[in-house]
Design a protein around this motif. Structure first.
Motif, mmCIF file in Angstrom:
data_model
loop_
_atom_site.group_PDB
_atom_site.id
_atom_site.type_symbol
_atom_site.label_atom_id
_atom_site.label_comp_id
_atom_site.label_asym_id
_atom_site.label_seq_id
_atom_site.Cartn_x
_atom_site.Cartn_y
_atom_site.Cartn_z
ATOM 1 N N ARG A 146 9.544 26.804 23.983
ATOM 2 C CA ARG A 146 8.655 26.595 24.956
ATOM 3 C C ARG A 146 7.316 27.427 24.931
ATOM 4 N NH1 ARG A 146 10.238 29.009 30.802
ATOM 5 N NH2 ARG A 146 8.223 28.157 31.371
ATOM 6 N N PHE A 147 7.537 28.557 24.323
ATOM 7 C CA PHE A 147 6.093 29.502 24.082
ATOM 8 C C PHE A 147 5.438 29.001 22.909
ATOM 9 C CE2 PHE A 147 9.306 31.961 26.427
ATOM 10 C CZ PHE A 147 8.329 32.271 27.576
ATOM 11 N N ARG A 148 5.961 28.052 21.862
ATOM 12 C CA ARG A 148 5.143 27.783 20.844
ATOM 13 C C ARG A 148 4.540 28.883 19.808
ATOM 14 N NH1 ARG A 148 4.916 22.319 20.767
ATOM 15 N NH2 ARG A 148 5.290 21.239 22.713
ATOM 16 N N THR A 149 5.555 30.117 19.967
ATOM 17 C CA THR A 149 4.900 31.017 18.977
ATOM 18 C C THR A 149 5.722 31.255 17.929
ATOM 19 O OG1 THR A 149 6.304 32.597 20.337
ATOM 20 C CG2 THR A 149 3.824 32.388 21.031
ATOM 21 N N ASP A 150 5.474 32.274 16.742
ATOM 22 C CA ASP A 150 6.285 32.259 15.801
ATOM 23 C C ASP A 150 7.592 32.884 16.079
ATOM 24 O OD1 ASP A 150 4.275 31.429 13.938
ATOM 25 O OD2 ASP A 150 3.104 33.056 13.895
ATOM 26 N N ALA A 151 7.744 33.560 16.912
ATOM 27 C CA ALA A 151 8.961 34.571 17.122
ATOM 28 C C ALA A 151 9.095 34.767 18.774
ATOM 29 C CB ALA A 151 9.113 35.879 16.485
ATOM 30 N N VAL A 152 10.346 34.786 19.261
ATOM 31 C CA VAL A 152 10.466 35.238 20.588
ATOM 32 C C VAL A 152 11.686 36.327 20.472
ATOM 33 C CG1 VAL A 152 11.218 34.323 23.015
ATOM 34 C CG2 VAL A 152 9.863 32.569 21.368
ATOM 35 N N CYS A 153 11.173 37.288 21.356
ATOM 36 C CA CYS A 153 12.126 38.320 21.533
ATOM 37 C C CYS A 153 12.778 38.222 23.202
ATOM 38 C CB CYS A 153 11.576 39.892 21.344
ATOM 39 S SG CYS A 153 11.282 39.815 19.430
ATOM 40 N N GLY A 154 13.955 37.930 23.483
ATOM 41 C CA GLY A 154 14.405 37.968 24.722
ATOM 42 C C GLY A 154 15.039 39.240 25.043
ATOM 43 N N THR A 155 15.512 39.255 26.184
ATOM 44 C CA THR A 155 16.302 40.467 26.952
ATOM 45 C C THR A 155 17.821 40.379 26.855
ATOM 46 O OG1 THR A 155 15.877 39.740 29.192
ATOM 47 C CG2 THR A 155 14.363 41.283 28.339
ATOM 48 N N VAL A 156 18.635 41.313 27.316
ATOM 49 C CA VAL A 156 19.914 41.410 27.589
ATOM 50 C C VAL A 156 20.422 41.858 28.914
ATOM 51 C CG1 VAL A 156 20.388 41.469 25.341
ATOM 52 C CG2 VAL A 156 20.464 43.542 26.541
ATOM 53 N N ARG A 157 21.368 41.347 29.380
ATOM 54 C CA ARG A 157 22.009 42.242 30.506
ATOM 55 C C ARG A 157 23.447 42.346 30.122
ATOM 56 N NH1 ARG A 157 21.691 36.723 32.885
ATOM 57 N NH2 ARG A 157 19.915 37.233 34.060
ATOM 58 N N VAL A 158 24.094 43.459 30.849
ATOM 59 C CA VAL A 158 25.371 43.864 30.330
ATOM 60 C C VAL A 158 26.498 42.885 31.437
ATOM 61 C CG1 VAL A 158 26.864 45.764 30.293
ATOM 62 C CG2 VAL A 158 24.808 46.024 29.677
ATOM 63 N N ASP A 159 27.570 42.582 30.664
ATOM 64 C CA ASP A 159 28.293 41.669 31.692
ATOM 65 C C ASP A 159 29.581 42.674 32.536
ATOM 66 O OD1 ASP A 159 29.979 42.831 29.792
ATOM 67 O OD2 ASP A 159 30.938 40.977 29.171
ATOM 68 N N ASP A 160 29.654 43.914 32.038
ATOM 69 C CA ASP A 160 30.537 44.729 32.992
ATOM 70 C C ASP A 160 30.400 46.137 32.407
ATOM 71 O OD1 ASP A 160 32.795 45.808 34.089
ATOM 72 O OD2 ASP A 160 34.241 44.753 32.868
ATOM 73 N N TRP A 161 30.048 46.731 33.496
ATOM 74 C CA TRP A 161 30.336 48.128 33.146
ATOM 75 C C TRP A 161 31.332 49.140 33.423
ATOM 76 C CZ3 TRP A 161 25.844 50.370 30.813
ATOM 77 C CH2 TRP A 161 24.664 49.488 30.795
ATOM 78 N N SER A 162 32.451 48.637 33.826
ATOM 79 C CA SER A 162 33.544 49.206 34.200
ATOM 80 C C SER A 162 33.954 50.106 33.184
ATOM 81 C CB SER A 162 34.633 48.268 34.625
ATOM 82 O OG SER A 162 34.819 47.544 33.446
ATOM 83 N N LEU A 163 33.610 49.761 32.126
ATOM 84 C CA LEU A 163 34.224 50.890 30.907
ATOM 85 C C LEU A 163 33.331 52.343 30.747
ATOM 86 C CD1 LEU A 163 34.999 48.261 28.257
ATOM 87 C CD2 LEU A 163 36.764 49.488 29.714
ATOM 88 N N HIS A 164 32.221 52.170 31.338
ATOM 89 C CA HIS A 164 31.343 53.391 31.557
ATOM 90 C C HIS A 164 31.001 53.980 32.668
ATOM 91 C CE1 HIS A 164 29.841 52.068 27.218
ATOM 92 N NE2 HIS A 164 30.147 50.934 27.808
ATOM 93 N N ALA A 165 30.889 55.075 32.420
ATOM 94 C CA ALA A 165 30.491 56.059 33.682
ATOM 95 C C ALA A 165 29.597 55.580 34.348
ATOM 96 C CB ALA A 165 30.432 57.705 33.179
#
Length: 224
Positions: free
Chosen positions: A106-125
């Motif tokens: 939709r942005f009609r640019t040469d590249a698109v950098c998206g974000t991430v979300r973590v699915d489960d933090w239970s393995l980490h403090a």
């Protein structure tokens, strides 16, 4: 044609969910019926990843690189040879939203950098999540780079020579090369993907190692 590339090293436990999310994204009506091809690049897989992949209408190619830069590049080249005009990249432990491809285009640019979300933090403090949230800015105009959530036009990818044969940070270097040649890049949080915070990460100095570094309070440079 739109091409999707997924590197995989012993991912039999998670690759099915990844593929299913990609197939849904590839059928979005906003793509107006444009063909979408998915290739899973099997890098030194010794488990049942291949057998899982065979259950789905996707391509696979086996390599023995043990190098994420070369592995992503191999998948990209395969789809470029088949006529891809746009290349979308993610990881085998990641789920993309149904609008993932539509939002990239939709942005009609040469590249698109998206974000991430973590699915489960239970393995980490708890302090790991707190430190991560303090350092991560999932907003429009962010400057995060994730191999798990990026897209680039075939023309721009070819112009910079694609991914370098690096064992880590291949995504960051690709974006740097695109900036060097003046490519237009969109940094967006609209098409956020969901990824794993697993401890048995596949890529040294990748996202998993970054999370591990937060546990000792000495974060590595933010990576994808």
């Amino acid at each position: 044609m739109i091409g999707i590339i997924v590197p995989a090293h012993n991912e039999e436990a998670v690759v099915a969910q990844c593929i299913e999310s990609l197939l849904i994204a590839g059928e979005h009506p906003g793509l107006s019926g444009e063909e979408v091809k998915v290739v899973i690049v099997l890098d030194e897989c010794s488990d049942g990843t291949q057998q899982v992949v065979n259950r789905y209408p996707v391509q696979s190619v086996a390599v023995a690189h043990c190098n994420v830069g070369r592995t992503r590049a191999a998948g990209a080249q395969l789809l470029l040879d088949q006529g891809a005009r746009w290349l979308a990249f993610t990881d085998a432990d990641t789920l993309v939203p149904p609008t993932w491809l539509v939002d990239q285009l939709r942005f009609r640019t040469d590249a698109v950098c998206g974000t991430v979300r973590v699915d489960d933090w239970s393995l980490h403090a708890e302090e790991v999540r707190s430190r991560y949230d303090a350092l991560y800015t999932p907003v429009e105009g962010h400057k995060h780079v994730h191999g798990a959530n990026m897209g680039v036009s075939a023309q721009a990818y070819r112009r910079v020579g694609g991914f370098k044969p690096l064992t880590a940070h291949e995504d960051v270097h690709l974006v740097a090369d695109l900036k060097e040649v003046g490519a237009s890049i969109t940094w967006t949080s609209i098409n956020c993907v969901t990824t794993s915070a697993r401890l048995d990460c596949r890529c040294r100095e990748g996202f998993g190692d970054y999370l591990r570094s937060l546990s000792i309070g000495a974060p590595l440079e933010a990576v994808g």
